[in-house]
Scaffold this motif. Structure first.
Motif, PDB file in Angstrom:
ATOM      1  N   GLY A  85       4.441 -14.237 -30.051  1.00 16.74           N
ATOM      2  CA  GLY A  85       5.268 -15.185 -29.324  1.00 16.74           C
ATOM      3  C   GLY A  85       4.648 -15.478 -27.973  1.00 16.74           C
ATOM      4  O   GLY A  85       3.484 -15.837 -27.879  1.00 16.74           O
ATOM      5  N   GLY A  86       5.408 -15.293 -26.896  1.00 15.69           N
ATOM      6  CA  GLY A  86       4.916 -15.544 -25.552  1.00 15.69           C
ATOM      7  C   GLY A  86       4.162 -14.384 -24.939  1.00 15.69           C
ATOM      8  O   GLY A  86       3.723 -14.458 -23.796  1.00 15.69           O
ATOM      9  N   GLN A  87       4.029 -13.309 -25.678  1.00 17.51           N
ATOM     10  CA  GLN A  87       3.348 -12.124 -25.161  1.00 17.51           C
ATOM     11  C   GLN A  87       1.920 -12.070 -25.674  1.00 17.51           C
ATOM     12  O   GLN A  87       1.669 -12.223 -26.865  1.00 17.51           O
ATOM     13  CB  GLN A  87       4.088 -10.871 -25.611  1.00 17.51           C
ATOM     14  N   ILE A  88       0.989 -11.818 -24.760  1.00 16.71           N
ATOM     15  CA  ILE A  88      -0.390 -11.532 -25.140  1.00 16.71           C
ATOM     16  C   ILE A  88      -0.568 -10.034 -24.977  1.00 16.71           C
ATOM     17  O   ILE A  88      -0.297  -9.473 -23.907  1.00 16.71           O
ATOM     18  CB  ILE A  88      -1.391 -12.305 -24.277  1.00 16.71           C
ATOM     19  N   THR A  89      -0.983  -9.381 -26.043  1.00 14.60           N
ATOM     20  CA  THR A  89      -1.145  -7.931 -26.034  1.00 14.60           C
ATOM     21  C   THR A  89      -2.626  -7.589 -26.092  1.00 14.60           C
ATOM     22  O   THR A  89      -3.376  -8.151 -26.889  1.00 14.60           O
ATOM     23  CB  THR A  89      -0.419  -7.299 -27.245  1.00 14.60           C
ATOM     24  N   VAL A  90      -3.013  -6.656 -25.245  1.00 16.00           N
ATOM     25  CA  VAL A  90      -4.376  -6.149 -25.222  1.00 16.00           C
ATOM     26  C   VAL A  90      -4.304  -4.660 -25.517  1.00 16.00           C
ATOM     27  O   VAL A  90      -3.625  -3.909 -24.814  1.00 16.00           O
ATOM     28  CB  VAL A  90      -5.052  -6.377 -23.852  1.00 16.00           C
ATOM     29  N   LEU A  91      -4.975  -4.241 -26.569  1.00 19.54           N
ATOM     30  CA  LEU A  91      -5.093  -2.824 -26.897  1.00 19.54           C
ATOM     31  C   LEU A  91      -6.503  -2.400 -26.501  1.00 19.54           C
ATOM     32  O   LEU A  91      -7.479  -2.924 -27.037  1.00 19.54           O
ATOM     33  CB  LEU A  91      -4.855  -2.569 -28.382  1.00 19.54           C
ATOM     34  N   ALA A  92      -6.604  -1.501 -25.541  1.00 14.23           N
ATOM     35  CA  ALA A  92      -7.900  -1.062 -25.036  1.00 14.23           C
ATOM     36  C   ALA A  92      -8.246   0.293 -25.646  1.00 14.23           C
ATOM     37  O   ALA A  92      -7.418   1.201 -25.695  1.00 14.23           O
ATOM     38  CB  ALA A  92      -7.866  -0.970 -23.513  1.00 14.23           C
ATOM     39  N   ASP A  93      -9.463   0.418 -26.104  1.00 15.77           N
ATOM     40  CA  ASP A  93      -9.941   1.647 -26.738  1.00 15.77           C
ATOM     41  C   ASP A  93      -9.856   2.800 -25.743  1.00 15.77           C
ATOM     42  O   ASP A  93     -10.459   2.743 -24.667  1.00 15.77           O
ATOM     43  CB  ASP A  93     -11.374   1.446 -27.212  1.00 15.77           C
ATOM     44  N   PRO A  94      -9.126   3.861 -26.077  1.00 13.43           N
ATOM     45  CA  PRO A  94      -8.969   4.981 -25.144  1.00 13.43           C
ATOM     46  C   PRO A  94     -10.248   5.772 -24.913  1.00 13.43           C
ATOM     47  O   PRO A  94     -10.331   6.545 -23.957  1.00 13.43           O
ATOM     48  CB  PRO A  94      -7.901   5.853 -25.814  1.00 13.43           C
ATOM     49  N   ASP A  95     -11.255   5.572 -25.754  1.00 15.65           N
ATOM     50  CA  ASP A  95     -12.511   6.296 -25.594  1.00 15.65           C
ATOM     51  C   ASP A  95     -13.414   5.677 -24.535  1.00 15.65           C
ATOM     52  O   ASP A  95     -14.486   6.208 -24.255  1.00 15.65           O
ATOM     53  CB  ASP A  95     -13.275   6.355 -26.918  1.00 15.65           C
ATOM     54  N   PHE A  96     -12.991   4.546 -23.961  1.00 17.58           N
ATOM     55  CA  PHE A  96     -13.804   3.864 -22.972  1.00 17.58           C
ATOM     56  C   PHE A  96     -13.057   3.775 -21.652  1.00 17.58           C
ATOM     57  O   PHE A  96     -11.836   3.838 -21.610  1.00 17.58           O
ATOM     58  CB  PHE A  96     -14.209   2.471 -23.463  1.00 17.58           C
ATOM     59  N   SER A  97     -13.822   3.581 -20.586  1.00 19.76           N
ATOM     60  CA  SER A  97     -13.223   3.487 -19.256  1.00 19.76           C
ATOM     61  C   SER A  97     -12.301   2.279 -19.172  1.00 19.76           C
ATOM     62  O   SER A  97     -12.195   1.498 -20.123  1.00 19.76           O
ATOM     63  CB  SER A  97     -14.327   3.383 -18.203  1.00 19.76           C
ATOM     64  N   ASP A  98     -11.688   2.122 -18.065  1.00 18.81           N
ATOM     65  CA  ASP A  98     -10.724   1.045 -17.865  1.00 18.81           C
ATOM     66  C   ASP A  98     -11.404  -0.285 -17.556  1.00 18.81           C
ATOM     67  O   ASP A  98     -11.060  -0.973 -16.605  1.00 18.81           O
ATOM     68  CB  ASP A  98      -9.736   1.422 -16.765  1.00 18.81           C
ATOM     69  N   GLN A  99     -12.342  -0.678 -18.398  1.00 19.92           N
ATOM     70  CA  GLN A  99     -13.090  -1.903 -18.123  1.00 19.92           C
ATOM     71  C   GLN A  99     -12.205  -3.143 -18.123  1.00 19.92           C
ATOM     72  O   GLN A  99     -12.555  -4.156 -17.532  1.00 19.92           O
ATOM     73  CB  GLN A  99     -14.279  -2.061 -19.058  1.00 19.92           C
ATOM     74  N   TRP A 100     -11.024  -3.073 -18.708  1.00 19.51           N
ATOM     75  CA  TRP A 100     -10.103  -4.206 -18.674  1.00 19.51           C
ATOM     76  C   TRP A 100      -9.672  -4.508 -17.236  1.00 19.51           C
ATOM     77  O   TRP A 100      -9.261  -5.618 -16.935  1.00 19.51           O
ATOM     78  CB  TRP A 100      -8.889  -3.947 -19.567  1.00 19.51           C
ATOM     79  N   ARG A 101      -9.785  -3.527 -16.339  1.00 18.06           N
ATOM     80  CA  ARG A 101      -9.424  -3.727 -14.926  1.00 18.06           C
ATOM     81  C   ARG A 101     -10.537  -4.431 -14.142  1.00 18.06           C
ATOM     82  O   ARG A 101     -10.357  -4.767 -12.983  1.00 18.06           O
ATOM     83  CB  ARG A 101      -9.142  -2.388 -14.250  1.00 18.06           C
ATOM     84  N   HIS A 102     -11.695  -4.604 -14.750  1.00 19.35           N
ATOM     85  CA  HIS A 102     -12.866  -5.152 -14.078  1.00 19.35           C
ATOM     86  C   HIS A 102     -13.195  -6.533 -14.629  1.00 19.35           C
ATOM     87  O   HIS A 102     -12.671  -6.968 -15.654  1.00 19.35           O
ATOM     88  CB  HIS A 102     -14.045  -4.188 -14.226  1.00 19.35           C
ATOM     89  N   GLU A 103     -14.096  -7.213 -13.930  1.00 17.47           N
ATOM     90  CA  GLU A 103     -14.513  -8.554 -14.340  1.00 17.47           C
ATOM     91  C   GLU A 103     -15.462  -8.476 -15.524  1.00 17.47           C
ATOM     92  O   GLU A 103     -16.197  -7.509 -15.643  1.00 17.47           O
ATOM     93  CB  GLU A 103     -15.159  -9.289 -13.168  1.00 17.47           C
ATOM     94  N   PRO A 104     -15.390  -9.442 -16.384  1.00 15.66           N
ATOM     95  CA  PRO A 104     -14.643 -10.694 -16.296  1.00 15.66           C
ATOM     96  C   PRO A 104     -13.208 -10.604 -16.822  1.00 15.66           C
ATOM     97  O   PRO A 104     -12.482 -11.588 -16.851  1.00 15.66           O
ATOM     98  CB  PRO A 104     -15.459 -11.639 -17.167  1.00 15.66           C
ATOM     99  N   TYR A 105     -12.799  -9.423 -17.215  1.00 17.07           N
ATOM    100  CA  TYR A 105     -11.535  -9.273 -17.928  1.00 17.07           C
ATOM    101  C   TYR A 105     -10.299  -9.455 -17.053  1.00 17.07           C
ATOM    102  O   TYR A 105      -9.377 -10.191 -17.409  1.00 17.07           O
ATOM    103  CB  TYR A 105     -11.501  -7.934 -18.660  1.00 17.07           C
ATOM    104  N   MET A 106     -10.239  -8.787 -15.901  1.00 16.36           N
ATOM    105  CA  MET A 106      -9.025  -8.823 -15.097  1.00 16.36           C
ATOM    106  C   MET A 106      -8.655 -10.240 -14.672  1.00 16.36           C
ATOM    107  O   MET A 106      -7.487 -10.624 -14.742  1.00 16.36           O
ATOM    108  CB  MET A 106      -9.140  -7.909 -13.880  1.00 16.36           C
ATOM    109  N   SER A 107      -9.616 -11.037 -14.251  1.00 21.86           N
ATOM    110  CA  SER A 107      -9.274 -12.401 -13.824  1.00 21.86           C
ATOM    111  C   SER A 107      -8.744 -13.218 -15.003  1.00 21.86           C
ATOM    112  O   SER A 107      -7.839 -14.038 -14.829  1.00 21.86           O
ATOM    113  CB  SER A 107     -10.465 -13.089 -13.162  1.00 21.86           C
ATOM    114  N   GLN A 108      -9.271 -12.989 -16.190  1.00 23.70           N
ATOM    115  CA  GLN A 108      -8.761 -13.706 -17.362  1.00 23.70           C
ATOM    116  C   GLN A 108      -7.356 -13.229 -17.710  1.00 23.70           C
ATOM    117  O   GLN A 108      -6.494 -14.040 -18.047  1.00 23.70           O
ATOM    118  CB  GLN A 108      -9.713 -13.542 -18.550  1.00 23.70           C
TER     119      GLN A 108
END
Length: 134
Positions: A85-108
Motif C-alpha cells: 500500500g502506502g508503505q515502503i518496507t526495507v529489509l536490511a541484511d543483519p549480517d552487514f553494517s547499517d549501510q542503509w543509513r549512508h549514501e546513496p541510500y539514506m537520501s533516497q
C-alpha cells in the motif's frame, strides 16, 4: 522518486535469495532473518513451481521497477525493498553494517518518505532487532 508504477524489465534474481531469508513467512513458521527450509543457497526456491500464494504475491521492487537504480540490487545493497500500500518496507541484511543509513541510500529513503507522507504513507527499515520509520 515514484515507485507506484511497476515496470516490467529485464532484471533477474541471479543468485540473490534474500527474499528467502529476510522476511518472516508465517506460512512456513519462518522467522525474519533465518533461511527458509526450501531455499537452495545461491539458486533459489526448491519448491518454486508449487510455492504458496504468499511467496507468489511478493514483489521485489528492484526486480519490478527500473525506478530503483542498480545500487538497490539486493546483492549489492544487502537490502530488499517492497511496497505494501502506502508503505515502503526495507529489509536490511543483519549480517552487514547499517549501510542503509549512508549514501546513496539514506537520501533516497528520505525522498521516498517525503513523497509518501502527504497520503499517509511512510518508509520503514527493519535491521537486526531495530524498526526505524523514516
Amino acid at each position: 522518486m515514484d515507485l507506484s508504477f511497476l515496470a516490467v524489465n529485464s532484471r533477474t534474481c541471479g543468485t540473490c535469495t534474500l527474499c528467502c531469508r529476510l522476511p518472516d513467512i508465517d506460512y512456513f513458521e519462518k522467522p525474519a532473518d533465518e533461511w527458509c527450509k526450501h531455499c537452495l543457497a545461491g539458486q533459489g526456491c526448491s519448491i518454486y513451481p508449487a510455492r504458496p500464494e504468499v511467496c507468489r504475491e511478493f514483489v521485489c521492487l528492484w526486480l519490478a521497477s527500473e525506478a530503483l537504480g542498480d545500487e538497490w540490487e539486493p546483492s549489492r545493497s544487502n537490502m530488499m525493498v517492497y511496497r505494501q500500500g502506502g508503505q515502503i518496507t526495507v529489509l536490511a541484511d543483519p549480517d552487514f553494517s547499517d549501510q542503509w543509513r549512508h549514501e546513496p541510500y539514506m537520501s533516497q529513503l528520505q525522498a521516498w518518505a517525503a513523497e509518501a507522507a502527504p497520503s499517509g504513507g511512510y518508509v520503514v527499515v527493519f535491521w537486526r532487532d531495530q524498526v526505524i520509520k523514516i
